[in-house]
Design an enzyme around this catalytic site. Structure first.
Site, short mmCIF file in Angstrom:
data_model
loop_
_atom_site.label_atom_id
_atom_site.label_comp_id
_atom_site.label_asym_id
_atom_site.label_seq_id
_atom_site.Cartn_x
_atom_site.Cartn_y
_atom_site.Cartn_z
N GLU A 142 0.88 -1.17 0.00
CA GLU A 142 0.00 0.00 0.00
C GLU A 142 0.92 1.22 0.00
OE1 GLU A 142 -2.71 -0.05 3.32
OE2 GLU A 142 -3.47 1.92 2.74
N ARG A 170 4.72 -12.84 9.72
CA ARG A 170 5.41 -11.60 9.38
C ARG A 170 6.70 -11.50 10.18
NH1 ARG A 170 1.75 -7.52 8.96
NH2 ARG A 170 3.23 -5.86 9.25
N LYS A 177 4.45 0.68 9.75
CA LYS A 177 4.56 1.90 8.96
C LYS A 177 4.07 3.12 9.73
CE LYS A 177 2.73 0.18 5.15
NZ LYS A 177 2.23 0.01 3.78
P1 ATP Z 1 1.77 -1.98 8.19
O1 ATP Z 1 0.91 -2.87 9.02
O2 ATP Z 1 3.03 -1.54 8.85
O3 ATP Z 1 1.03 -0.86 7.53
P2 ATP Z 1 1.32 -3.59 5.93
O4 ATP Z 1 1.36 -5.05 6.07
O5 ATP Z 1 -0.04 -2.97 5.91
O6 ATP Z 1 2.25 -2.92 7.01
P3 ATP Z 1 1.65 -3.35 3.13
O7 ATP Z 1 2.13 -2.20 2.35
O8 ATP Z 1 0.21 -3.68 3.02
O9 ATP Z 1 2.06 -3.10 4.64
O10 ATP Z 1 2.53 -4.62 2.84
C1 ATP Z 1 2.78 -5.13 1.56
C2 ATP Z 1 3.14 -6.57 1.65
O11 ATP Z 1 4.25 -6.76 2.51
C3 ATP Z 1 2.00 -7.38 2.22
O12 ATP Z 1 1.81 -8.53 1.42
C4 ATP Z 1 2.43 -7.73 3.60
O13 ATP Z 1 1.93 -8.97 3.98
C5 ATP Z 1 3.96 -7.73 3.49
N1 ATP Z 1 4.56 -7.33 4.77
C6 ATP Z 1 4.39 -6.18 5.43
N2 ATP Z 1 5.04 -6.19 6.60
C7 ATP Z 1 5.65 -7.40 6.69
C8 ATP Z 1 6.49 -8.03 7.67
N3 ATP Z 1 6.81 -7.42 8.81
N4 ATP Z 1 6.94 -9.27 7.40
C9 ATP Z 1 6.63 -9.89 6.26
N5 ATP Z 1 5.84 -9.36 5.30
C10 ATP Z 1 5.35 -8.13 5.51
MG MG Z 2 -1.60 -3.42 4.55
#
Ligand code: ATP
Ligand code: MG
Length: 574
Positions: free
Chosen positions: A43, A269, A279
Site C-alpha cells: 500500500e 510476518r 509503517k
Molecule cells: P503496516 O501494518 O506496517 O502498515 P502492511 O502489512 O499494511 O504494514 P503493506 O504495504 O500492506 O504493509 O505490505 C505489503 C506486503 O508486505 C503485504 O503482502 C504484507 O503482507 C507484506 N509485509 C508487510 N510487513 C511485513 C512483515 N513485517 N513481514 C513480512 N511481510 C510483511
Molecule cells: Mg496493509
C-alpha cells in the site's frame, strides 16, 4: 546448431519451506498449466522496511525459481493516505533489493471500473446490499467472537433498489458514512469477517491517479482478491493476520464471474528486536523528528538500511536464513547484523581510520623522510590487490591505544612499552608530553626500530599489541557517525504504564565524532562505498560527504558488542 540459452533455475532455499513445497506440488500436478505467478502488493502509504524485504524476497524469489513472474502491484485503494512520493520510493527500493517486475507493474486503481461491475454483479445476484446503519450500529449488529450478529434492517432490500442506491452512492448523493455496500453472507457465521462485511464505502476524496472520478472506494478484502484474479496470480502470499480473511477472499471469487481463483497462503510476518516494523510508527518517528527522515540509518526502512551501508545481498541472505514459517516469532536483530558482517567481510576494503586521535611523534625518524607501505586491500579477496599507505614522523593513533598506567592485561602502548604499527614499524614509548596547565596528554614521543620495517624484526622479538595509525600530514579529516540500536528494549512496545515505545529510545543511538583522521586512499571514496576500518567495524560513505569533508556511517561493529555487553551486565556499548 545454436541452442537457445535457458537460464538455469536458481537453487531454491534449502530445505524448501512449506510455501515452496506446496508450489512444487501444484507445479507437479500441472495446476495453472504449471505456471507460477506471484505478486508483491504494498500500500503506497509509507516506505518499505525489512519486513517488506522478507515478502519481496519470497514473492520475487519464488517467481525466479520457477521462471514465472512476480507483479508489483500498488494497492492504492485508500485515496487519503497515499502519495506519489511513496510509489516512486517503493519502485526504487524493490529494484535496489535486486528484483525486477519485468513490465508487470500494476495499480489496484486501474481496476476501479472492474470492481464496480463485480459489485453490481453481487447486487444483482442478491449477494450485496446498501446498508444505512451508522458505523457504530454496524459494529453493534456484528456480534462478537462468542455471540452471533443480527441482520441489518436493510438486508432484505430488493436487488433493483440496491442497484439504484449503489448508483447514487457512486454519483456522490450521500455523505461519507451515510451508507456502505455490504456483502450478504451470514450474520451468524463463526468467522466475524463473514458477517456481511462492507465492500464499498464513500470517501469524498480525490485519488492521486483517478482524480475525482470516484467517491466510492472498494474495501481491501473485496479489491485484493479481484486484483489477484484479474492478474492471473497463481499463489497469493500474505501475512498471517489475513488467515481469517481467506474465507472472504474465496467467497468473493466464488460468487463473481471471473475465471481465475488464486490460492491465498499465509506466512508469519517478520518481527525484529530493538526496532519497529509498523509503517504508522515509523511515520511517527519521522514526523516527530525523532529520526532524520525516512533514510535515517537507524531505521529499518530499506532506505535507512541502504544509507547505513547494508547490501541487498546481506538482506537476501538474512531472508533466506530465517525462511518462512507458519508461526509468528521475533528475530534477534543480531541475526540481521550477522549476515551483514558475513557479506561485508567478503567485500569491504580494509583501511585505517583513527576515530579519537592522539598525536605520536617518532623522535628518531628523519624529519623529511617519506616512505609508503603496501597494504593488502582485503585478505579475504586475493584479487583485491594492495594500496600504498604513507608513513611519516608524526602520526595519529587512537587515544584508547595508550595508557599512562596500563592495567594488567593491557598490551597496547604505555611508557617504555613496545608495540607494532600495522604494516609499518615497531615503536617504543619514550615520553608523554602534557599540557602544563590542564595536565592533558598532548602527544606521545616514541622511537622506532628501523630494522622492523614491514612488521618483523631481525632478532625475531615479538610484541603483543598491533595498532592502526595514520600519518598526520597525509591524513584526511572525517566525521564519523556511530549508530547503535534505536531502542534499548528488545520490544520497544512493551512500555511502562502510561508510556509508549518512545520511552525505549536509545539516547546513544547516534554518536557523532566530528574530528576523525582517515588514511589518504579514502580521498577517492564516493557516497555508498563500504570499508572496514581496522579494529573498528564496517563503515560506508554517507551522501552528506562534500569535497571538503568526508562523512562515514558506522554500518556495524566487527562483533556483536551489544549482546556481549548486555550479557555481562555492563550496560550498553558506545
Ligand atoms: P503496516 O501494518 O506496517 O502498515 P502492511 O502489512 O499494511 O504494514 P503493506 O504495504 O500492506 O504493509 O505490505 C505489503 C506486503 O508486505 C503485504 O503482502 C504484507 O503482507 C507484506 N509485509 C508487510 N510487513 C511485513 C512483515 N513485517 N513481514 C513480512 N511481510 C510483511
Ligand atoms: Mg496493509
Amino acid at each position: 546448431m545454436n541452442e537457445a540459452k535457458i537460464p538455469a533455475p536458481e537453487a531454491p532455499a534449502n530445505p524448501p519451506d512449506f510455501i515452496r513445497k506446496r508450489i512444487r506440488e501444484d507445479v507437479a500436478k500441472n495446476k495453472n498449466h504449471g505456471r507460477v505467478i506471484t505478486r508483491f502488493p504494498p500500500e503506497p502509504n509509507g516506505y518499505l522496511h525489512i519486513g517488506h524485504a522478507k515478502a519481496i524476497n519470497l514473492n520475487f524469489g519464488i517467481a525466479r525459481e520457477y521462471q514465472g513472474a512476480c507483479h508489483l502491484r500498488l494497492d492504492d485503494t485508500n485515496p487519503e493516505k497515499e502519495e506519489q512520493e511513496y510509489i516512486d520510493a517503493i519502485r526504487e527500493d524493490v529494484r535496489w533489493l535486486g528484483f525486477d517486475w519485468g513490465g508487470h507493474l500494476y495499480h489496484a486503481s486501474d481496476y476501479y471500473d472492474r470492481f464496480y461491475t463485480y459489485a453490481v454483479e453481487l447486487i444483482e445476484k442478491g449477494l450485496a446490499y446498501v446498508c444505512h446503519l451508522s458505523p457504530d450500529a454496524i459494529r453493534e449488529y456484528r456480534g462478537t467472537l462468542t455471540t452471533p450478529g443480527k441482520n441489518s434492517p436493510f438486508r432484505q432490500r430488493p436487488a433493483d433498489e440496491n442497484r439504484a442506491l449503489f448508483e447514487r452512492m457512486r454519483r456522490g448523493e450521500f455523505k461519507e458514512g451515510e451508507c456502505v455496500l455490504r456483502a450478504k453472507i451470514d450474520m451468524e457465521h463463526p468467522n466475524i469477517n463473514m458477517r456481511d462485511p462492507a465492500i464499498y464505502r464513500i470517501k469524498h476524496a480525490a485519488h492521486p491517479r483517478t482524480g475525482d472520478k470516484w467517491c466510492i472506494y472498494p474495501m481491501y478484502d473485496f479489491a485484493h482478491c479481484i486484483s489477484d484474479a484479474l492478474e492471473n496470480i497463481t499463489h497469493s502470499l500474505c501475512t498471517l493476520e489475513f488467515e481469517d480473511h481467506r474465507p472472504l477472499y474465496d467467497w468473493v471469487l466464488d460468487n463473481i464471474t471471473i475465471p481465475c481463483h488464486p490460492q491465498q497462503i499465509e506466512f508469519a510476518r517478520l518481527e525484529l528486536t530493538h526496532t519497529l516494523l509498523s509503517k504508522r510508527k515509523l511515520l511517527q518517528l519521522v514526523q516527530e523528528g525523532i529520526v532524520n527522515g525516512w533514510d535515517d540509518p537507524r531505521l529499518p526502512t530499506i532506505r535507512g538500511l541502504r544509507r547505513r551501508g547494508y547490501t541487498p545481498e546481506a538482506i537476501g541472505a538474512f531472508c533466506r536464513a530465517i525462511g518462512v514459517d507458519k508461526t509468528n516469532s521475533v528475530i534477534d536483530i543480531g541475526t540481521l547484523e550477522y549476515h551483514l558482517r558475513e557479506d561485508l567481510n567478503r567485500r569491504a576494503q580494509r583501511v585505517m581510520a583513527v576515530l579519537h586521535p592522539l598525536k605520536v611523534v617518532i623522535v628518531n625518524y628523519p624529519d623529511n623522510q617519506a616512505e609508503t607501505f603496501s597494504a593488502e586491500n582485503n585478505p579475504e579477496d586475493p584479487a583485491s590487490g594492495t594500496r600504498p599507505v604513507p608513513f611519516a614522523k608524526t602520526l595519529y593513533i587512537e587515544q584508547e591505544d595508550f595508557q599512562e598506567s596500563p592495567p594488567k592485561g593491557y598490551f597496547r602502548l604505555a611508557p617504555g612499552r613496545e608495540v607494532r604499527l600495522k604494516h609499518a614499524y615497531y615503536i617504543t614509548c619514550q615520553a608523554v608530553i602534557k599540557d602544563e596547565a590542564t595536565g592533558e596528554i598532548k602527544e606521545i614521543h616514541c622511537t622506532y626500530d628501523p630494522g622492523s620495517r614491514g612488521g618483523s624484526t631481525p632478532d625475531g622479538r615479538r610484541v603483543k599489541g598491533t595498532l592502526h595509525w595514520v600519518a598526520a600530514e597525509h591524513a584526511l579529516d572525517a566525521e564519523v557517525r556511530l549508530y547503535s540500536h534505536l531502542f534499548t528494549r528488545p520490544d520497544p512496545n512493551q512500555a511502562p504504564a502510561g508510556q509508549d515505545f518512545r520511552s525505549a529510545l536509545n539516547p546513544q543511538s547516534l554518536v557523532t565524532l566530528p574530528a576523525c583522521k582517515v588514511e589518504p586512499s579514502l580521498r577517492v571514496a564516493m557516497a555508498g562505498d563500504r570499508f572496514q576500518f581496522m579494529r573498528h567495524g564496517y563503515f560506508c560513505v554517507d551522501p552528506d560527504t562534500t569535497p571538503a569533508r568526508l562523512v562515514f556511517n558506522r554500518t556495524a561493529t566487527l562483533r556483536d558488542t551489544w549482546a556481549k555487553m548486555m550479557q555481562k551486565g555492563q550496560g550498553q556499548p558506545e
